[in-house]
Design a protein around this motif. Structure first.
Motif, short mmCIF file in Angstrom:
data_model
loop_
_atom_site.label_atom_id
_atom_site.label_comp_id
_atom_site.label_asym_id
_atom_site.label_seq_id
_atom_site.Cartn_x
_atom_site.Cartn_y
_atom_site.Cartn_z
N THR A 96 -8.26 4.68 -6.12
CA THR A 96 -7.12 4.84 -6.94
C THR A 96 -5.81 4.93 -6.75
O THR A 96 -4.73 4.66 -7.25
N ALA A 97 -5.56 5.16 -5.38
CA ALA A 97 -4.29 5.60 -4.88
C ALA A 97 -3.67 4.08 -4.25
O ALA A 97 -4.60 3.38 -3.73
N PRO A 98 -2.36 4.00 -4.69
CA PRO A 98 -1.98 2.61 -4.10
C PRO A 98 -1.52 2.68 -2.53
O PRO A 98 -1.53 3.76 -1.91
N THR A 99 -1.68 1.55 -1.81
CA THR A 99 -1.18 1.43 -0.49
C THR A 99 0.21 1.61 -0.26
O THR A 99 1.22 1.76 -1.37
N VAL A 100 0.54 2.19 0.95
CA VAL A 100 1.86 2.82 1.15
C VAL A 100 2.74 1.69 1.08
O VAL A 100 3.72 1.59 0.37
N THR A 101 2.48 0.19 1.63
CA THR A 101 3.35 -1.01 1.40
C THR A 101 2.39 -1.83 0.69
O THR A 101 1.16 -1.79 0.76
N THR A 102 2.96 -2.80 -0.11
CA THR A 102 2.03 -3.63 -1.05
C THR A 102 1.55 -4.87 -0.43
O THR A 102 0.37 -4.99 -0.67
N HIS A 103 2.52 -5.31 0.44
CA HIS A 103 2.38 -6.81 0.61
C HIS A 103 2.42 -7.04 2.23
O HIS A 103 1.80 -8.14 2.66
N GLU A 104 2.81 -6.04 2.83
CA GLU A 104 3.19 -6.49 4.33
C GLU A 104 2.93 -5.20 5.21
O GLU A 104 3.00 -4.03 4.61
N PRO A 105 2.45 -5.32 6.55
CA PRO A 105 2.27 -4.14 7.28
C PRO A 105 3.44 -3.42 7.72
O PRO A 105 3.45 -2.13 7.98
N VAL A 106 4.68 -3.91 7.73
CA VAL A 106 5.91 -3.56 8.20
C VAL A 106 6.49 -2.42 7.34
O VAL A 106 6.53 -2.83 5.85
N LEU A 107 6.98 -1.46 7.78
CA LEU A 107 7.43 -0.29 6.64
C LEU A 107 8.87 -0.59 6.60
O LEU A 107 9.48 -0.55 7.35
N ARG A 108 9.43 -0.52 5.28
CA ARG A 108 10.88 -0.63 5.06
C ARG A 108 11.64 0.42 4.53
O ARG A 108 12.89 0.44 4.37
N ALA A 109 10.96 1.26 3.94
CA ALA A 109 11.36 2.32 3.42
C ALA A 109 10.44 3.59 3.71
O ALA A 109 9.25 3.28 3.72
N LEU A 169 -4.61 -0.56 11.79
CA LEU A 169 -3.82 0.68 11.28
C LEU A 169 -2.32 0.48 10.83
O LEU A 169 -1.64 0.64 11.50
N HIS A 170 -2.21 -0.29 9.47
CA HIS A 170 -0.63 -0.14 9.41
C HIS A 170 -0.60 -0.01 7.76
O HIS A 170 -1.61 0.50 7.23
N TRP A 171 0.61 0.20 7.34
CA TRP A 171 0.99 0.84 6.22
C TRP A 171 0.45 -0.02 4.72
O TRP A 171 0.10 0.68 3.91
N ALA A 172 0.11 -1.11 4.67
CA ALA A 172 -0.64 -1.77 3.73
C ALA A 172 -1.98 -1.45 3.80
O ALA A 172 -2.96 -1.95 3.05
N ASN A 173 -2.44 -0.90 4.73
CA ASN A 173 -4.19 -0.43 4.90
C ASN A 173 -4.30 0.78 4.65
O ASN A 173 -5.39 1.55 5.00
N LEU A 174 -3.04 1.70 4.27
CA LEU A 174 -3.13 3.19 4.01
C LEU A 174 -2.77 3.40 2.58
O LEU A 174 -1.59 2.93 2.24
N THR A 175 -3.55 4.30 1.94
CA THR A 175 -2.96 4.69 0.82
C THR A 175 -2.44 5.94 0.66
O THR A 175 -2.59 6.96 1.54
N SER A 176 -1.71 6.45 -0.49
CA SER A 176 -1.03 7.68 -0.65
C SER A 176 -0.91 7.91 -2.30
O SER A 176 -0.78 6.74 -2.78
N PRO A 177 -0.58 8.83 -2.72
CA PRO A 177 -0.62 10.19 -1.81
C PRO A 177 -1.96 10.68 -1.18
O PRO A 177 -2.06 11.69 -0.54
N THR A 178 -3.05 10.29 -1.85
CA THR A 178 -4.28 10.52 -1.17
C THR A 178 -4.86 9.47 -0.13
O THR A 178 -4.65 8.34 -0.42
N LEU A 179 -5.12 9.97 0.96
CA LEU A 179 -5.47 8.85 2.08
C LEU A 179 -6.65 8.29 2.07
O LEU A 179 -7.59 9.10 2.17
N THR A 180 -6.63 6.97 1.91
CA THR A 180 -7.68 6.10 2.21
C THR A 180 -7.40 5.18 3.33
O THR A 180 -6.45 4.68 3.21
#
Length: 263
Positions: A96-109, A169-180
């Motif tokens: 149910t939790a969304p990924t930290v970034t939506t479409h790419e592994p690079v973090l921008r915010a 292990l990049h930001w599009a493969n990690l969810t938050s606020p619950t970690l998956t």
């Protein structure tokens, strides 16, 4: 073909969201079955390449990864070939939790991640590292060839310590606020610290988050093995830059190489 997979697994797609993978190789959609909601991911490949490590990764993770590693549970899978393409359909429990970034592994915010999230990530990485596996995520032969090419001939390419890694292990493969932790295709042995180094490198455009990664995962990164793992990751990312991807990371990656190799 996704609709074909849904029919075979007695699943019905719901909603309109379509999650496409790298260069259209995968397609995921929310589904519902008699046992509840889930996620159906379809992988496509040329028929002669439809198999091997990447196709077996999620199934092997389901078999071998301990409960301390938060990941979507794999319910069912199907493989088949049609014409020139092979297909792999995987039915997962709903996340149910969304990924930290939506479409790419690079973090921008900078993401808003609490202590429980970071503690869970650290525990997960330590647990993954201790899982015995004959799967391979990074090969010494590749490093012997690529590290001198992208970092210079003075680089010692011998891996000091091998452990098991998620491998992507990049930001599009990690969810938050619950970690998956998502996408278990490529897990296997890699230089110790590889996962933490990859997450750190994909954070370099957001210095505050990059610093937080180093603070939270310093027990991994701030070691000789961790520093070597950073050089491994930078090698791989510089290779993607040469191919036209991750261009915006190039300057920060070169700065990190200078820092890591400074005598």
């Amino acid at each position: 073909m996704h609709a074909t997979a849904a029919t075979a697994l007695n699943a019905t797609p719901i909603g309109t969201r379509e999650a496409w993978g790298w260069r259209g190789r995968t397609l995921g959609r929310a589904i519902v079955t008699a046992s509840g909601e889930g996620w159906l991911r379809l992988v496509s490949a040329p028929a002669d390449k439809a198999g091997g490590k990447l196709w077996e990764g999620p199934q092997e993770a389901e078999r071998l990864m301990p409960p301390a590693v938060p990941r979507p549970r794999l319910r069912e899978r199907r493989t088949w070939t049609e014409g020139e393409h092979g297909y792999l359909a995987e039915l997962y429990d709903k996340v149910t939790a969304p990924t930290v970034t939506t479409h790419e592994p690079v973090l921008r915010a900078a993401p808003r991640l609490d202590d429980a999230w970071w503690d869970g990530l650290g525990t997960a990485l330590d647990t993954i590292a201790a899982v015995p596996s004959d799967r391979v995520a990074v090969r010494q032969e590749y490093l012997d060839r690529a590290m001198p090419q992208y970092l210079g001939t003075s680089i010692d390419t011998k891996v000091p310590t091998w452990t098991t890694a998620h491998g992507d292990l990049h930001w599009a493969n990690l969810t938050s606020p619950t970690l998956t932790i998502l996408d278990w295709e490529g897990w296997g042995t890699a230089p110790a610290g590889y996962d933490a180094a990859l997450l750190y490198s994909y954070s370099l455009l957001v210095p505050d988050t990059a610093a937080e990664v180093r603070r939270r995962l310093g027990h991994i990164l701030d070691t000789p093995a961790g520093r070597f793992a950073e050089l491994v990751v930078i090698t791989e990312l510089m290779q993607t830059v040469a191919r036209g991807d991750n261009i915006e990371l190039e300057g920060a990656l070169r700065t990190r190489v200078e820092c890591l190799t400074r005598k």
